[in-house]
Design an enzyme around this catalytic site. Structure first.
Site, mmCIF file in Angstrom:
data_model
loop_
_atom_site.group_PDB
_atom_site.id
_atom_site.type_symbol
_atom_site.label_atom_id
_atom_site.label_comp_id
_atom_site.label_asym_id
_atom_site.label_seq_id
_atom_site.Cartn_x
_atom_site.Cartn_y
_atom_site.Cartn_z
ATOM 1 N N GLY A 88 0.856 -1.183 0.000
ATOM 2 C CA GLY A 88 0.000 0.000 0.000
ATOM 3 C C GLY A 88 0.886 1.225 0.000
ATOM 4 O O GLY A 88 2.089 1.145 -0.285
ATOM 5 N N LEU A 89 0.308 2.366 0.332
ATOM 6 C CA LEU A 89 1.081 3.607 0.241
ATOM 7 C C LEU A 89 2.286 3.641 1.172
ATOM 8 O O LEU A 89 3.368 4.057 0.778
ATOM 9 C CB LEU A 89 0.177 4.808 0.521
ATOM 10 C CG LEU A 89 -0.613 5.291 -0.702
ATOM 11 C CD1 LEU A 89 -1.566 6.418 -0.311
ATOM 12 C CD2 LEU A 89 0.345 5.760 -1.802
ATOM 13 N N ALA A 90 2.126 3.214 2.414
ATOM 14 C CA ALA A 90 3.238 3.293 3.368
ATOM 15 C C ALA A 90 4.394 2.401 2.921
ATOM 16 O O ALA A 90 5.551 2.830 2.879
ATOM 17 C CB ALA A 90 2.770 2.903 4.766
ATOM 18 N N SER B 147 -4.535 -2.279 -2.981
ATOM 19 C CA SER B 147 -4.336 -2.134 -1.536
ATOM 20 C C SER B 147 -5.363 -1.156 -0.965
ATOM 21 O O SER B 147 -5.886 -0.304 -1.676
ATOM 22 C CB SER B 147 -2.935 -1.592 -1.252
ATOM 23 O OG SER B 147 -1.973 -2.442 -1.822
ATOM 24 N N SER C 105 -5.201 1.433 0.738
ATOM 25 C CA SER C 105 -4.939 2.875 0.602
ATOM 26 C C SER C 105 -5.826 3.475 -0.485
ATOM 27 O O SER C 105 -6.205 4.650 -0.407
ATOM 28 C CB SER C 105 -3.484 3.122 0.198
ATOM 29 O OG SER C 105 -2.593 2.502 1.079
ATOM 30 N N GLY D 179 -11.125 10.909 1.125
ATOM 31 C CA GLY D 179 -11.137 12.303 1.569
ATOM 32 C C GLY D 179 -9.905 13.098 1.256
ATOM 33 O O GLY D 179 -9.968 14.091 0.523
ATOM 34 N N GLY D 180 -8.752 12.704 1.781
ATOM 35 C CA GLY D 180 -7.559 13.484 1.499
ATOM 36 C C GLY D 180 -6.487 13.339 2.543
ATOM 37 O O GLY D 180 -6.552 12.469 3.405
ATOM 38 N N GLN E 68 -10.799 3.061 16.405
ATOM 39 C CA GLN E 68 -11.761 4.108 16.043
ATOM 40 C C GLN E 68 -12.992 3.533 15.343
ATOM 41 O O GLN E 68 -12.892 2.697 14.457
ATOM 42 C CB GLN E 68 -11.101 5.127 15.109
ATOM 43 C CG GLN E 68 -12.012 6.298 14.794
ATOM 44 C CD GLN E 68 -11.327 7.395 14.007
ATOM 45 O OE1 GLN E 68 -11.043 7.255 12.818
ATOM 46 N NE2 GLN E 68 -11.025 8.505 14.660
ATOM 47 N N HIS F 116 -16.471 4.644 13.191
ATOM 48 C CA HIS F 116 -17.054 5.721 12.396
ATOM 49 C C HIS F 116 -18.579 5.611 12.468
ATOM 50 O O HIS F 116 -19.107 4.509 12.349
ATOM 51 C CB HIS F 116 -16.564 5.599 10.946
ATOM 52 C CG HIS F 116 -16.801 6.835 10.140
ATOM 53 N ND1 HIS F 116 -18.049 7.219 9.731
ATOM 54 C CD2 HIS F 116 -15.945 7.784 9.695
ATOM 55 C CE1 HIS F 116 -17.947 8.355 9.049
ATOM 56 N NE2 HIS F 116 -16.676 8.715 9.012
ATOM 57 N N LEU G 216 -18.241 2.772 4.040
ATOM 58 C CA LEU G 216 -18.354 4.067 4.680
ATOM 59 C C LEU G 216 -19.116 5.051 3.794
ATOM 60 O O LEU G 216 -18.878 5.118 2.604
ATOM 61 C CB LEU G 216 -16.945 4.599 4.918
ATOM 62 C CG LEU G 216 -16.839 5.832 5.807
ATOM 63 C CD1 LEU G 216 -17.136 5.463 7.234
ATOM 64 C CD2 LEU G 216 -15.462 6.432 5.678
ATOM 65 N N GLU H 279 -18.773 11.729 6.236
ATOM 66 C CA GLU H 279 -19.239 12.650 7.248
ATOM 67 C C GLU H 279 -19.943 13.862 6.621
ATOM 68 O O GLU H 279 -20.732 14.534 7.250
ATOM 69 C CB GLU H 279 -18.005 13.145 8.011
ATOM 70 C CG GLU H 279 -18.219 13.342 9.470
ATOM 71 C CD GLU H 279 -16.918 13.109 10.237
ATOM 72 O OE1 GLU H 279 -16.590 11.939 10.433
ATOM 73 O OE2 GLU H 279 -16.277 14.079 10.623
ATOM 74 N N ARG I 299 -16.851 12.303 15.926
ATOM 75 C CA ARG I 299 -17.090 10.904 15.562
ATOM 76 C C ARG I 299 -17.322 9.990 16.762
ATOM 77 O O ARG I 299 -18.276 9.221 16.786
ATOM 78 C CB ARG I 299 -15.882 10.345 14.804
ATOM 79 C CG ARG I 299 -15.914 10.570 13.342
ATOM 80 C CD ARG I 299 -14.710 9.925 12.697
ATOM 81 N NE ARG I 299 -14.559 10.440 11.350
ATOM 82 C CZ ARG I 299 -13.547 10.115 10.535
ATOM 83 N NH1 ARG I 299 -12.615 9.281 10.946
ATOM 84 N NH2 ARG I 299 -13.478 10.603 9.329
ATOM 85 N N HIS J 196 -13.372 1.285 12.141
ATOM 86 C CA HIS J 196 -12.851 2.043 11.004
ATOM 87 C C HIS J 196 -11.327 2.106 10.947
ATOM 88 O O HIS J 196 -10.750 2.040 9.877
ATOM 89 C CB HIS J 196 -13.416 3.459 11.072
ATOM 90 C CG HIS J 196 -13.030 4.331 9.915
ATOM 91 N ND1 HIS J 196 -13.268 3.962 8.607
ATOM 92 C CD2 HIS J 196 -12.432 5.541 9.856
ATOM 93 C CE1 HIS J 196 -12.825 4.927 7.797
ATOM 94 N NE2 HIS J 196 -12.303 5.887 8.527
ATOM 95 N N GLU K 221 -0.571 2.302 8.917
ATOM 96 C CA GLU K 221 -1.567 1.899 9.917
ATOM 97 C C GLU K 221 -1.122 0.647 10.671
ATOM 98 O O GLU K 221 -1.490 0.443 11.829
ATOM 99 C CB GLU K 221 -2.930 1.662 9.258
ATOM 100 C CG GLU K 221 -4.072 1.501 10.265
ATOM 101 C CD GLU K 221 -5.440 1.330 9.619
ATOM 102 O OE1 GLU K 221 -5.580 1.611 8.424
ATOM 103 O OE2 GLU K 221 -6.374 0.936 10.346
ATOM 104 N N ARG L 58 -7.468 9.281 16.018
ATOM 105 C CA ARG L 58 -6.792 9.987 14.934
ATOM 106 C C ARG L 58 -7.781 10.899 14.220
ATOM 107 O O ARG L 58 -8.978 10.662 14.204
ATOM 108 C CB ARG L 58 -6.161 9.019 13.958
ATOM 109 C CG ARG L 58 -7.156 8.375 13.035
ATOM 110 C CD ARG L 58 -6.547 8.084 11.695
ATOM 111 N NE ARG L 58 -7.492 7.346 10.878
ATOM 112 C CZ ARG L 58 -8.357 7.918 10.057
ATOM 113 N NH1 ARG L 58 -8.413 9.227 9.938
ATOM 114 N NH2 ARG L 58 -9.198 7.176 9.347
#
Lengths: 245, 615
Positions: free
Chosen positions: B14-16, B42, B44, B49-50, B255, B257, B267, B270, B301, B369, B394, B405
């Site tokens: 994934g990204l990490a 993956s 990610s 959202g961003g 967490q 959601h 999901l 929000e 949340r 989440h 993560e 977070r």
């Protein structure tokens, strides 16, 4: 009353010498908001734990679950049983190497594609961590994103007449990838450079214009327009090259 | 046995993981990422959202800087984070966004001129400056003082992952997809790589590396309902905890959601509530306006999730074949708004539920989440306990999120931490020589071969893996959910201990040949139950409420006794409970513990917290 659904599923485990390709039927009672994600997991957990299929995000975002649903390449996760008849046939995507049952190897196919079309920004500029970012008009960014939305599910390739005939055909997904870099001002490649990649039968001139790719794309990518745009662009590049000689 | 050598082995693409691999490759080292799925699938890719980064280019982000971002992050964590790490992150985030732009991410950009935006259902004006035309813009997210979340339409994670994977292809970072790491190769001091199972053939393979990095994302799938992808099953964590020497940090910090849809738990943003959507119960009546008269549906949340769960517990939930849920109502926002600004929600509802949100209610309930906890590392990403083992994203407890977070901070962490930890891995590799002991490698391979054979031949029993998994998930859902009590957690731990005994007796129903999915599930069930035990036992012992960890019997945040991070070890394979240890949440305080400025605040103060000003 809930419907009783019959699923005819392609079965074959190439790793098991005793396995032969065949169809197998499973029956499930339909529930509210049932999708093929729910169906296949229930079959695996309740009836046959060896059943192979691929899901990942199960939200129509990652492109893992392409399969042929009643004759049409689709993403299984967002296919609702409500919209299907009582009898449903599931087959793995053609063109791609079979892993087992409904699971195919899209990863190798696409990884090879990245190398073929050099799927990255070609620039001589070095990144300067201290400098402000280079500016870009928002409209340009949005146009790039529009072509960047492809999830590489492989549905367009599986539905493509040329891809079925020529194993080296880039398919709508590959050609669209080239189109994405072609409109990106950060990529310094010239039209000639792109012509070297797609100005042939493996690329844009291999497209027969059947456009099933556009019909089956689960992300509703503007593939028809893209293929038309690239054919025109590469046609002109070919003529320019011809007259220069 | 096929044996593959690489300088850096990254488990997860994934990204990490890919971002870290890029740093190693740029420093001249070979890198291979293992992935259950093709890299671009993956999880990610699902983050829409961003990424938070204090660029301060847009009008509502004016005056933003890493200090403000840092402060928001620490408050968000409820002072559970490592402040040194949060500082590293906030400082590096703007540079990373520009790096991504250089690589090709089509970030949305500032468009100068007057514009309007919605807040709390009301309309406001803003004006973007001409001088900022074309710079990276940002959107608003919860718990932040400024608009700071950089985005690419509603597909940020997708677009950044495609870009980063492009760079991997360019640099020759190999991705071995459909490959699952099943165990680390290690001698209790140093990590030498991993034993992996090929998900094309079912065969085992050995990967040897000087540095191994776990970047496998969250472990939401140990809960019955989660927004996480099906691959987020804790596989990477299990390889680490099975060593007995690598601890998991803050596993109890989970967490939830408020608006996962029912069924499938996808999901919905929000933004639905941000734009004026309401939550309704079985009688189609609102309830958040009663519980939270001021903020109503727009409380944070954790607060909204808590009240929703409370309301369902009172019997006000809607019954369904997929369990009780509540309704999200956005009908009054109208067709134009729903198919415009909430297009993605519209598509999810129509595609996955067959619900038209313009005319129908959306079934939702609080859903697992994000995992704040994970493989505990130092600020360089080096795992505790094993030399040469790193973790990032993560999967790791690096720990910038503490007990809660902020939205937009997780996706940003993947690439920012990936870059920082990747550099540290490259530093670690400079001049590092490793001696591989064939005895250690062969022993691990043999152990895994025997384990697989025993599961296939039902040597220990014939427990059904899916039933055991359901038992684990149900226990967590019941006892280690949004509300936690001594009684609930004790029962959860007891149930999970019984489940662990069952997990050890799992045997296959099918023949286990090739890429058998039942075998894949069976190979990790014992590890998953151990993780569930780390989570629930850690939650039982933490007698306070902090961030997402809410104890009904200990409602205050207790800075006097619990300004700590839980470290959970599984010291011996035969143990039935994890061994817990604790360390200070942070060694340096730039911001002393205080009031978050939202949510109810009930705090037992610490007396001797020293702060240090930076620079």
């Amino acid at each position: 009353m809930a419907r009783s659904l019959k699923f005819n599923i392609f079965r074959y485990n190439p790793q098991d010498p005793e396995s032969t390709p065949h169809m197998e039927s499973f029956v499930l009672e339909e529930t509210d908001s049932m999708t093929l994600f729910i169906v296949l997991n229930r079959i695996r957990e309740e009836q046959d734990p060896s059943l192979q299929f691929d899901f990942c995000c199960r939200a129509g975002i990652c492109g893992s679950c392409g399969m042929v649903v009643n004759g049409r390449p689709s993403l299984a996760c967002h296919t609702k049983t409500k919209e299907l008849p009582d009898e449903i046939t599931l087959l793995p995507l053609p063109v791609f190497q079979l892993v087992g049952d409904l699971s195919v190897d899209t990863g190798s196919w696409f990884r090879e594609l990245y190398d073929t079309v050099e799927s990255w920004i070609h620039t001589k500029k070095e990144f300067d961590p201290k400098a402000q970012e280079e500016r870009m008009e928002n409209e340009v960014a949005e146009a790039i994103y529009e072509l960047d939305r492809c999830v590489e599910c492989g549905c367009c390739v599986a539905a493509c007449g040329t891809a079925r005939l020529r194993p080296d055909f880039l398919g709508a997904a590959g050609l669209n990838r080239v189109g994405r870099f072609l409109i990106d001002p950060r990529d310094e490649r010239t039209e000639q450079d792109y012509y070297q990649i797609i100005g042939n039968d493996m690329g844009i001139f291999g497209c027969m214009g059947l456009l099933a790719c556009e019909d089956v794309c689960p992300k509703h990518m503007p593939l028809q327009d893209q293929l038309g745009f690239l054919r025109k662009k590469m046609g002109i590049t070919a003529l320019k090259t011809f007259f220069k000689k | 046995m096929q044996t593959i050598y690489t300088d850096v082995l990254v488990i997860g693409a994934g990204l990490a993981g890919e971002r870290a691999a890029i740093e190693a490759a740029q420093a001249g080292f070979s890198a291979i990422c293992l992935s259950l799925v093709p890299a671009r699938r993956s999880h990610s890719s699902a983050a829409m959202g961003g990424m938070q980064a204090a660029l301060g280019n847009c009008a509502k982000g004016e005056g933003d800087c890493p200090d403000v971002h840092f402060s928001d992050t620490v408050k968000g964590s409820d002072w559970g984070c490592d402040q040194e790490v949060a500082r590293l992150f906030a400082d590096q985030a703007p540079i990373e966004m520009r790096q991504l732009a250089h690589w090709g991410v089509p970030w949305n950009r500032v468009v100068p001129g007057k514009d309007t935006y919605f807040k709390g259902g009301k309309i406001f004006d803003k004006e973007e400056k001409e001088e900022n035309r074309g710079l990276i813009t940002a959107r608003d997210f919860g718990g932040t003082a400024k608009w700071r979340t950089c985005y690419v339409s509603d597909g940020t994670g997708h677009s950044v992952l495609f870009t980063v994977d492009n760079v991997c292809a360019q640099l020759g970072v190999e991705v071995h997809d459909k490959t699952e790491a099943v165990a680390l190769i290690q001698d209790g001091q140093t990590c030498f790589g991993a034993v992996a199972r090929c998900l094309r053939t079912g065969e085992l393979r050995v990967y040897l590396a000087k540095a191994t990095t776990i970047a496998t994302g969250g472990f939401g799938r140990i809960y019955p309902g989660t927004t996480n992808a099906v691959i987020c099953d804790g596989g990477g964590h299990i390889t680490a905890l099975n060593t007995g020497v690598v601890p998991m940090g803050n596993m109890e910090a989970v967490q939830f959601h408020p608006t996962g849809i029912v069924p499938t738990e996808i999901l919905v943003t929000e933004g639905c509530r941000g734009d004026g959507g309401t939550l309704l119960d079985v009688n189609e009546e609102r309830f958040m306006n009663i519980y939270e008269p001021e903020k109503q549906e727009l409380a944070s949340r954790d607060v909204v999730s808590r009240w929703m769960t409370h309301h369902i517990r009172l019997g006000k939930g809607v019954k369904s074949p997929y369990g009780d849920h509540l309704w999200l109502d956005i009908r009054h926002l109208g067709e134009k708004h729903i198919t415009g600004k909430l297009r993605e929600v519209y598509e999810i509802c129509t595609s996955f539920l067959g619900v038209d949100p313009i005319h129908q209610l959306i079934p939702v309930r609080p859903t697992q989440h994000y995992s704040m906890g994970g493989v505990r590392t130092n600020k360089d990403g080096h795992a505790y306990g094993l030399k040469g083992l790193f973790s990032v994203g993560e999967a790791a407890c690096w720990d910038m999120h503490g007990f809660n977070r902020l939205g937009g901070n997780s996706l940003a962490e993947t690439v920012v931490a990936g870059g920082i930890v990747g550099k540290k891995i490259a530093e670690f590799l400079q001049g590092a020589e490793v001696t591989f002991n064939s005895g250690v490698i062969d022993a691990e391979v043999k152990k895994q071969q025997e384990r697989i054979q025993n599961i296939i031949s039902c040597k220990a029993g014939t427990e059904n893996v899916y039933k055991v998994r359901t038992a684990m998930q149900d226990a967590l859902f019941k006892g280690a959910n949004i509300f936690r009590t001594d009684a609930g957690l004790t029962e959860c731990v007891n149930t999970l201990q019984e489940t662990l005994a069952r997990a050890r007796k799992v045997g296959l129903k099918s023949n286990g040949k090739g890429v058998n999915p039942e075998l894949s599930a069976a190979l990790k069930i014992e590890g998953q139950v151990k993780m569930a035990l780390m989570l629930s036992y850690g939650a039982l012992k933490r007698t306070e409420s902090r961030g997402s960890h809410n104890r009904e019997d200990f409602t205050a945040r207790n800075d006097r006794d619990w300004l700590t991070r839980t470290l959970a070890y599984w010291k011996s394979e035969k143990d039935d409970l994890p061994t817990l240890d604790y360390e200070a949440a942070t060694n340096i305080f730039h911001i002393p513990p205080g009031d978050r400025g939202y949510g109810k605040s009930e705090i037992i103060k610490a007396d001797d917290v020293k702060t240090e000003d930076k620079g």
